[in-house]
Design a protein around this motif. Structure first.
Motif, PDB file in Angstrom:
ATOM      1  N   ASP A 284       0.775  -0.973  -0.293  1.00 25.75           N
ATOM      2  CA  ASP A 284       0.123   0.063  -0.387  1.00 25.75           C
ATOM      3  C   ASP A 284       0.999   1.010  -0.540  1.00 25.75           C
ATOM      4  O   ASP A 284       1.548   0.861   0.456  1.00 25.75           O
ATOM      5  CB  ASP A 284      -0.724  -0.167   0.782  1.00 25.75           C
ATOM      6  N   GLY A 285       0.034   2.270  -0.792  1.00 19.65           N
ATOM      7  CA  GLY A 285       1.085   3.654  -1.172  1.00 19.65           C
ATOM      8  C   GLY A 285       2.242   3.953  -1.807  1.00 19.65           C
ATOM      9  O   GLY A 285       3.127   4.808  -0.968  1.00 19.65           O
ATOM     10  N   GLY A 286       2.886   2.723  -2.614  1.00 19.27           N
ATOM     11  CA  GLY A 286       4.225   2.773  -3.073  1.00 19.27           C
ATOM     12  C   GLY A 286       3.873   3.220  -4.871  1.00 19.27           C
ATOM     13  O   GLY A 286       2.423   3.759  -4.840  1.00 19.27           O
ATOM     14  N   PHE A 287       4.596   3.420  -5.461  1.00 22.80           N
ATOM     15  CA  PHE A 287       4.878   3.827  -6.566  1.00 22.80           C
ATOM     16  C   PHE A 287       4.243   2.599  -7.355  1.00 22.80           C
ATOM     17  O   PHE A 287       3.473   2.556  -8.220  1.00 22.80           O
ATOM     18  CB  PHE A 287       6.601   4.096  -7.298  1.00 22.80           C
ATOM     19  N   ARG A 288       4.679   1.193  -6.701  1.00 22.77           N
ATOM     20  CA  ARG A 288       3.908  -0.266  -8.056  1.00 22.77           C
ATOM     21  C   ARG A 288       3.986  -0.789  -6.224  1.00 22.77           C
ATOM     22  O   ARG A 288       5.130  -1.260  -6.676  1.00 22.77           O
ATOM     23  CB  ARG A 288       5.013  -0.603  -8.550  1.00 22.77           C
ATOM     24  N   ASN A 289       2.700  -0.776  -6.021  1.00 25.01           N
ATOM     25  CA  ASN A 289       2.418  -2.324  -4.858  1.00 25.01           C
ATOM     26  C   ASN A 289       2.891  -3.421  -5.373  1.00 25.01           C
ATOM     27  O   ASN A 289       2.465  -3.889  -6.153  1.00 25.01           O
ATOM     28  CB  ASN A 289       1.070  -1.674  -4.255  1.00 25.01           C
ATOM     29  N   HIS A 290       3.228  -4.465  -4.280  1.00 24.33           N
ATOM     30  CA  HIS A 290       3.238  -5.925  -4.072  1.00 24.33           C
ATOM     31  C   HIS A 290       4.314  -5.639  -4.872  1.00 24.33           C
ATOM     32  O   HIS A 290       4.730  -7.086  -6.275  1.00 24.33           O
ATOM     33  CB  HIS A 290       2.053  -6.599  -5.008  1.00 24.33           C
ATOM     34  N   VAL A 291       5.019  -5.236  -4.796  1.00 19.61           N
ATOM     35  CA  VAL A 291       6.886  -5.344  -5.261  1.00 19.61           C
ATOM     36  C   VAL A 291       7.867  -5.610  -4.037  1.00 19.61           C
ATOM     37  O   VAL A 291       7.952  -4.161  -3.586  1.00 19.61           O
ATOM     38  CB  VAL A 291       7.350  -4.712  -6.287  1.00 19.61           C
ATOM     39  N   ILE A 292       8.811  -7.023  -4.284  1.00 21.78           N
ATOM     40  CA  ILE A 292      10.240  -6.977  -3.521  1.00 21.78           C
ATOM     41  C   ILE A 292      10.763  -7.646  -4.255  1.00 21.78           C
ATOM     42  O   ILE A 292      10.189  -8.741  -5.318  1.00 21.78           O
ATOM     43  CB  ILE A 292       9.206  -8.652  -2.473  1.00 21.78           C
ATOM     44  N   PHE A 293      12.217  -6.610  -3.797  1.00 20.36           N
ATOM     45  CA  PHE A 293      13.318  -7.389  -5.100  1.00 20.36           C
ATOM     46  C   PHE A 293      14.359  -7.204  -4.686  1.00 20.36           C
ATOM     47  O   PHE A 293      14.682  -6.041  -3.839  1.00 20.36           O
ATOM     48  CB  PHE A 293      12.894  -6.206  -6.838  1.00 20.36           C
ATOM     49  N   PRO A 294      14.440  -8.622  -4.225  1.00 20.30           N
ATOM     50  CA  PRO A 294      15.862  -8.415  -3.296  1.00 20.30           C
ATOM     51  C   PRO A 294      17.081  -7.823  -4.067  1.00 20.30           C
ATOM     52  O   PRO A 294      16.971  -8.444  -5.440  1.00 20.30           O
ATOM     53  CB  PRO A 294      16.031  -9.901  -2.435  1.00 20.30           C
ATOM     54  N   GLY A 295      18.104  -7.038  -3.480  1.00 20.51           N
ATOM     55  CA  GLY A 295      19.457  -7.333  -3.931  1.00 20.51           C
ATOM     56  C   GLY A 295      20.662  -6.862  -3.458  1.00 20.51           C
ATOM     57  O   GLY A 295      21.976  -6.783  -4.123  1.00 20.51           O
ATOM     58  N   GLY A 296      20.490  -7.439  -2.204  1.00 20.43           N
ATOM     59  CA  GLY A 296      21.222  -7.883  -1.245  1.00 20.43           C
ATOM     60  C   GLY A 296      21.674  -8.971  -0.414  1.00 20.43           C
ATOM     61  O   GLY A 296      20.248  -8.718   0.198  1.00 20.43           O
ATOM     62  N   MET A 297      22.224  -9.561  -0.330  1.00 19.12           N
ATOM     63  CA  MET A 297      21.948 -10.972   0.369  1.00 19.12           C
ATOM     64  C   MET A 297      23.264 -10.787   1.816  1.00 19.12           C
ATOM     65  O   MET A 297      24.761 -11.345   0.305  1.00 19.12           O
ATOM     66  CB  MET A 297      21.795 -12.538  -0.031  1.00 19.12           C
ATOM     67  N   ILE A 298      23.261 -10.997   2.583  1.00 16.88           N
ATOM     68  CA  ILE A 298      24.441 -10.832   3.354  1.00 16.88           C
ATOM     69  C   ILE A 298      24.502 -12.245   4.632  1.00 16.88           C
ATOM     70  O   ILE A 298      23.611 -12.016   5.195  1.00 16.88           O
ATOM     71  CB  ILE A 298      25.075  -9.597   3.795  1.00 16.88           C
ATOM     72  N   LEU A 299      25.340 -12.976   4.469  1.00 17.80           N
ATOM     73  CA  LEU A 299      25.589 -14.500   5.359  1.00 17.80           C
ATOM     74  C   LEU A 299      26.845 -14.255   6.315  1.00 17.80           C
ATOM     75  O   LEU A 299      28.051 -13.845   6.062  1.00 17.80           O
ATOM     76  CB  LEU A 299      25.824 -15.182   4.895  1.00 17.80           C
ATOM     77  N   GLU A 300      26.205 -13.719   7.865  1.00 24.83           N
ATOM     78  CA  GLU A 300      27.004 -13.235   8.749  1.00 24.83           C
ATOM     79  C   GLU A 300      27.833 -14.389   9.852  1.00 24.83           C
ATOM     80  O   GLU A 300      27.311 -15.561   9.490  1.00 24.83           O
ATOM     81  CB  GLU A 300      25.940 -12.363   9.632  1.00 24.83           C
ATOM     82  N   ASP A 301      28.349 -14.085  10.509  1.00 23.30           N
ATOM     83  CA  ASP A 301      29.649 -15.699  11.002  1.00 23.30           C
ATOM     84  C   ASP A 301      28.254 -16.396  11.662  1.00 23.30           C
ATOM     85  O   ASP A 301      29.112 -17.660  12.092  1.00 23.30           O
ATOM     86  CB  ASP A 301      30.204 -14.464  12.098  1.00 23.30           C
ATOM     87  N   ASP A 302      27.748 -15.760  12.237  1.00 21.93           N
ATOM     88  CA  ASP A 302      26.868 -16.156  13.388  1.00 21.93           C
ATOM     89  C   ASP A 302      25.690 -16.923  12.725  1.00 21.93           C
ATOM     90  O   ASP A 302      24.673 -17.999  13.001  1.00 21.93           O
ATOM     91  CB  ASP A 302      26.153 -15.305  14.331  1.00 21.93           C
ATOM     92  N   GLY A 303      25.433 -16.402  11.241  1.00 24.73           N
ATOM     93  CA  GLY A 303      24.683 -17.774  10.748  1.00 24.73           C
ATOM     94  C   GLY A 303      23.569 -16.943  10.164  1.00 24.73           C
ATOM     95  O   GLY A 303      21.940 -17.205   8.874  1.00 24.73           O
ATOM     96  N   GLU A 304      23.777 -15.680  10.707  1.00 20.92           N
ATOM     97  CA  GLU A 304      21.695 -15.109  10.181  1.00 20.92           C
ATOM     98  C   GLU A 304      22.149 -14.143   8.956  1.00 20.92           C
ATOM     99  O   GLU A 304      23.290 -13.457   8.675  1.00 20.92           O
ATOM    100  CB  GLU A 304      21.885 -13.690  11.486  1.00 20.92           C
TER     101      GLU A 304
END
Length: 336
Positions: A284-304
């Protein structure tokens, strides 16, 4: 004929949206901006770094449509949660042929930071790769022929070659309509690319009927290369879902696991979305709603695992999960 996609899609139960979302929006950028999203995120020289798409046109003045006025900004963080935007944009391409550069993706290989990005031109969409040592000066290493987009690099050489995921625009050969798939290519030098092959097709993803393609650059795990992908479904019955008169698409994020030595092999994939639009700032309230687009993923030392994603083509957000849960989702999708 396009496959049927359920009207309601849900995120994986173990995914956690950061309570402070969005982590970056237009109010936190100290220069003209309207929309801040689709960022590339990595760790470089001891800090979290985000290079974000900055659409600085007006949401009111239709002669300055945000998606036609774009540069790339930068933000820094000590913890990956609280971000501070730099004082000015760091990258822009524009001349008599090039309209804009956008949708950056960051990958650190060795001690250098590489950025993939899309380039709109008057004769098609090109994929670019640049390198930087200081996050201020960028050397463009290559620009593809049209039409190519959503390129991401693996963070190390595989079999002595650079490897990237990409999404070509195969309009004529796919029936003259949206029907785009994820491909994989390799290069000896980041400039000359080939040995391309299909990696993931639309029809292989139950929650897509329009297109699939790369999202965040892959991360190495002991089970394989963990990588997100974007998946798009279209429903002609959808009406106005944002700034445009009609917006019939929905973008979700999927996740899959590729073989470490031969990433052309998909060894596991979730049959349901990792992230589907559910939060208020996604629907709601976005330029184009219902959009999810991952651009970065970081694996931390603790597994997160921190997954940064553009939401509603408007703001940048964060979701987290434990790497073991993500691997289980790929290898045992029925355990959702």
């Amino acid at each position: 004929m396009a496959q049927h996609v359920p009207a309601i899609l849900q995120s994986a139960p173990f995914i956690r949206r950061y309570p402070g979302n969005p982590v970056l929006d237009a109010t936190k950028v100290p220069y003209p901006t309207a929309l801040v999203f689709n960022a590339g995120v990595t760790k470089f020289n001891g800090k979290y770094v985000m290079i974000f798409r900055n659409d600085y046109g007006s949401l009111v003045d239709q002669t300055l449509e945000p998606h036609h006025t774009t540069d790339l900004g930068i933000a820094y963080s000590d913890d990956g949660l609280s971000w501070t935007a730099g004082p000015k944009p760091v990258f822009k391409m524009h001349d008599e042929e090039i309209i804009r550069a956008y949708d950056p993706r960051l990958t650190v290989i060795g001690d250098r930071c590489y950025m993939c990005f899309a380039v709109d031109t008057h004769h098609g969409i090109r994929g670019g790769i640049a390198v930087t040592d200081d996050l201020e000066h960028f050397e463009v290493l290559s620009l593809s022929t049209p039409d190519l987009r959503n390129m991401v690099l693996f963070p190390e050489l595989i079999g002595g070659k650079y490897v990237r995921l990409e999404r070509p625009f195969t309009v004529y050969s796919r029936g003259g309509r949206d029907r785009f798939d994820a491909w994989i290519s390799e290069s000896p030098d980041l400039a000359h690319w080939g040995n391309s092959s299909l990696l993931l097709a639309v029809e292989q993803v139950p929650f897509a009927n329009d297109k699939v393609g790369p999202a965040a650059p892959p991360v190495r795990t002991d089970k394989g290369w963990l990588t997100t992908f974007h998946a798009v479904d279209v429903d002609p019955a959808r009406g106005k879902h944002g700034w445009e008169d009609t917006w019939k698409k929905r973008y979700t994020a999927g996740i899959m696991l590729l073989d470490l030595e031969d990433p052309r092999k998909v060894i596991g994939i979730s049959r349901q979305p990792l992230l589907a639009p559910e939060a208020d700032y996604e629907i709601d309230g976005g330029f184009r709603n219902h959009v999810i687009f991952p651009g970065g993923m970081i694996l931390e030392d603790d597994g997160e695992v921190k997954i940064y994603y553009g939401s509603a083509d408007t703001v940048e957000c964060l979701a987290t999960a434990h790497v073991d849960d993500l691997l289980r989702l790929c290898l045992e999708p029925e355990q959702r």
